[in-house]
Motif scaffolding. Structure first.
Motif, PDB file in Angstrom:
ATOM      1  N   THR A 205       0.837  -1.193   0.000  1.00 44.41           N
ATOM      2  CA  THR A 205       0.000   0.000   0.000  1.00 44.41           C
ATOM      3  C   THR A 205       0.878   1.251   0.000  1.00 44.41           C
ATOM      4  OG1 THR A 205      -0.051   0.076   2.415  1.00 44.41           O
ATOM      5  CG2 THR A 205      -1.765  -1.243   1.324  1.00 44.41           C
ATOM      6  N   PRO A 206       0.339   2.383  -0.424  1.00 45.41           N
ATOM      7  CA  PRO A 206       1.133   3.629  -0.409  1.00 45.41           C
ATOM      8  C   PRO A 206       1.695   3.955   0.973  1.00 45.41           C
ATOM      9  CG  PRO A 206      -0.834   3.922  -1.741  1.00 45.41           C
ATOM     10  CD  PRO A 206      -0.957   2.580  -1.096  1.00 45.41           C
ATOM     11  N   ASP A 207       0.907   3.723   2.036  1.00 47.71           N
ATOM     12  CA  ASP A 207       1.402   3.993   3.392  1.00 47.71           C
ATOM     13  C   ASP A 207       2.566   3.074   3.732  1.00 47.71           C
ATOM     14  OD1 ASP A 207      -0.423   5.981   3.781  1.00 47.71           O
ATOM     15  OD2 ASP A 207      -1.862   4.738   4.879  1.00 47.71           O
ATOM     16  N   ALA A 208       2.454   1.798   3.338  1.00 47.76           N
ATOM     17  CA  ALA A 208       3.535   0.849   3.608  1.00 47.76           C
ATOM     18  C   ALA A 208       4.793   1.236   2.849  1.00 47.76           C
ATOM     19  CB  ALA A 208       3.089  -0.561   3.235  1.00 47.76           C
ATOM     20  N   GLN A 209       4.638   1.716   1.617  1.00 51.23           N
ATOM     21  CA  GLN A 209       5.806   2.142   0.845  1.00 51.23           C
ATOM     22  C   GLN A 209       6.466   3.369   1.469  1.00 51.23           C
ATOM     23  OE1 GLN A 209       5.723   2.218  -3.448  1.00 51.23           O
ATOM     24  NE2 GLN A 209       3.938   0.888  -3.530  1.00 51.23           N
ATOM     25  N   SER A 210       5.661   4.263   2.002  1.00 48.73           N
ATOM     26  CA  SER A 210       6.229   5.445   2.672  1.00 48.73           C
ATOM     27  C   SER A 210       7.014   5.041   3.910  1.00 48.73           C
ATOM     28  CB  SER A 210       5.109   6.418   3.054  1.00 48.73           C
ATOM     29  OG  SER A 210       4.453   6.915   1.891  1.00 48.73           O
ATOM     30  N   ALA A 211       6.476   4.066   4.655  1.00 48.22           N
ATOM     31  CA  ALA A 211       7.191   3.575   5.834  1.00 48.22           C
ATOM     32  C   ALA A 211       8.462   2.841   5.424  1.00 48.22           C
ATOM     33  CB  ALA A 211       6.282   2.658   6.650  1.00 48.22           C
ATOM     34  N   LEU A 212       8.394   2.122   4.310  1.00 47.26           N
ATOM     35  CA  LEU A 212       9.566   1.404   3.820  1.00 47.26           C
ATOM     36  C   LEU A 212      10.672   2.377   3.415  1.00 47.26           C
ATOM     37  CD1 LEU A 212      10.950  -1.220   2.902  1.00 47.26           C
ATOM     38  CD2 LEU A 212       9.771  -0.960   0.704  1.00 47.26           C
ATOM     39  N   ARG A 213      10.297   3.480   2.795  1.00 45.15           N
ATOM     40  CA  ARG A 213      11.288   4.490   2.409  1.00 45.15           C
ATOM     41  C   ARG A 213      12.071   4.968   3.629  1.00 45.15           C
ATOM     42  NH1 ARG A 213      11.790   9.433   3.437  1.00 45.15           N
ATOM     43  NH2 ARG A 213       9.732   9.542   4.392  1.00 45.15           N
ATOM     44  N   ARG A 214      11.366   5.230   4.720  1.00 40.44           N
ATOM     45  CA  ARG A 214      12.037   5.694   5.929  1.00 40.44           C
ATOM     46  C   ARG A 214      12.933   4.604   6.511  1.00 40.44           C
ATOM     47  NH1 ARG A 214      14.848   9.254   8.333  1.00 40.44           N
ATOM     48  NH2 ARG A 214      14.559   9.407  10.596  1.00 40.44           N
ATOM     49  N   THR A 215      12.492   3.357   6.465  1.00 39.76           N
ATOM     50  CA  THR A 215      13.296   2.238   6.972  1.00 39.76           C
ATOM     51  C   THR A 215      14.563   2.072   6.143  1.00 39.76           C
ATOM     52  OG1 THR A 215      11.293   1.103   7.725  1.00 39.76           O
ATOM     53  CG2 THR A 215      13.272  -0.232   7.496  1.00 39.76           C
ATOM     54  N   MET A 216      14.447   2.236   4.830  1.00 41.94           N
ATOM     55  CA  MET A 216      15.625   2.142   3.967  1.00 41.94           C
ATOM     56  C   MET A 216      16.646   3.211   4.328  1.00 41.94           C
ATOM     57  SD  MET A 216      13.658   1.383   0.338  1.00 41.94           S
ATOM     58  CE  MET A 216      15.140   1.329  -0.671  1.00 41.94           C
ATOM     59  N   GLU A 217      16.188   4.393   4.673  1.00 39.95           N
ATOM     60  CA  GLU A 217      17.090   5.477   5.060  1.00 39.95           C
ATOM     61  C   GLU A 217      17.807   5.176   6.378  1.00 39.95           C
ATOM     62  OE1 GLU A 217      14.661   8.908   5.319  1.00 39.95           O
ATOM     63  OE2 GLU A 217      15.029   9.550   3.261  1.00 39.95           O
TER      64      GLU A 217
END
Length: 329
Positions: free
Chosen positions: A115-127
């Motif tokens: 989901t878009p929310d999950a992808q946004s959270a994933l972006r932060r985790t990748m950082e």
């Protein structure tokens, strides 16, 4: 003796064994050679080597003894919400690599299902965890991955496998399994696969169990994969374009009720027959480019109606009726 699934038995375990993606594999080998890795995004259709490449990278960087401890695989289509990012992915990412490895690898298959929310959270985790964790994302459509994630990854686009690549691999499997396959059997496997190696290998294994004493022919392949003989589809379309609606409808009913094909299977094969510019529908009937465009347009409309739940028989007969009328102009 327990029979092994062939797609697992013959799955590549090293990058050099992944076929049909020479450019991408050559570039990925350079990461393995330096034991360093950016975040990666693999985009492309199913069955072309994305997962095999990700696992092969882990095997070659960490070695057989440690790759399982430093590598985890999640399928985003099973767990697509934000919780999977906050728990499983985050918990694995924040732990230290094992055995002196420089980083761990998280492989997220079908990432475009997040989901878009999950992808946004994933972006932060990748950082946050990029110092000790690398992400490899796999998807069918890179356009469904948000831009902030795409910009953090090296993007590799995997193409559909060529007919030659599929045939070469099937010949290797046939030799290893001591199978006899006719030339038209190989052609049928390639037709059914449509560039998907996994589908080709599955189809071969299913056909191999039908009658082990006989060579595998195209009839066997089409029967075990619920695929119409392309010649039957071409004949169906030709009959309709020549104005014989009754005969075309009779052939359609045979494919639906005797062969047991679904409407979506038939419409897909009709599209392939029409769009192939070198087949005899185009050559013998002398269809102009404008006529082909009109036919593809109505095929798309009927396919959409089938997807929305309309009656298969009525919609396919409507398609044949359109073919008949279009040639009567």
């Amino acid at each position: 003796m327990k029979e092994e699934i062939w797609i697992e038995k013959y799955r590549p375990v090293r990058l050099e064994q992944v076929i049909g993606q020479d450019e991408a594999i050559e570039r990925l080998k350079s990461y393995v050679a330096t034991k360093n890795l950016p975040h990666l995004l693999f985009s492309g259709p199913p069955g072309v080597g994305k997962t095999a490449s990700a696992v092969s990278i882990a095997r070659e960087i960490f070695g057989e003894a440690l790759w399982r401890e430093n590598f985890t695989e999640l399928n985003a289509s099973d767990e697509r919400g934000i919780d999977v990012v906050r728990t499983k992915i985050k918990n694995f990412a924040k732990t230290a690599p094992i055995g002196g490895a420089g980083f761990k690898i998280i492989f997220l298959d079908e990432a475009d299902a997040l989901t878009p929310d999950a992808q946004s959270a994933l972006r932060r985790t990748m950082e946050r965890f990029s110092s000790n964790c690398r992400f490899i994302l796999s998807c069918n459509y890179s356009s469904k991955i948000i831009e902030p994630i795409q910009s953090r990854c090296a993007v590799y686009r995997f193409r559909r496998l060529s007919d030659e690549a599929i045939k070469k691999r099937l010949e290797y499997i046939a030799k290893d399994q001591v199978l006899s396959i006719t030339e038209d059997g190989y052609e049928a496997l390639i037709y059914v696969a449509q560039g998907d190696m996994r589908k080709a290998v599955n189809s071969l294994q299913a056909a191999a169990f039908i009658d082990p004493e006989k060579p595998i022919s195209r009839e066997t392949i089409y029967r075990t994969t619920s695929t119409a003989n392309p010649e039957d589809i071409i004949s169906l379309v030709e009959t309709a374009l020549l104005g014989n609606f009754r005969a075309a409808r009779k052939e359609l009913n045979r494919l639906l009720y005797e062969e047991g094909l679904s409407g979506e299977d038939i419409i897909g094969q009709i599209y392939r027959a029409i769009s192939s510019m070198d087949n005899r529908i185009v050559l013998d009937l002398g269809l102009s480019e404008k006529r082909i465009v009109e036919l593809v347009d109505i095929i798309g409309e009927i396919d959409f109606r089938l997807t929305e739940g309309a009656s298969e028989k009525i919609q396919l007969e409507a398609l044949l009726a359109h073919f008949v009328l279009s040639n009567a102009d």
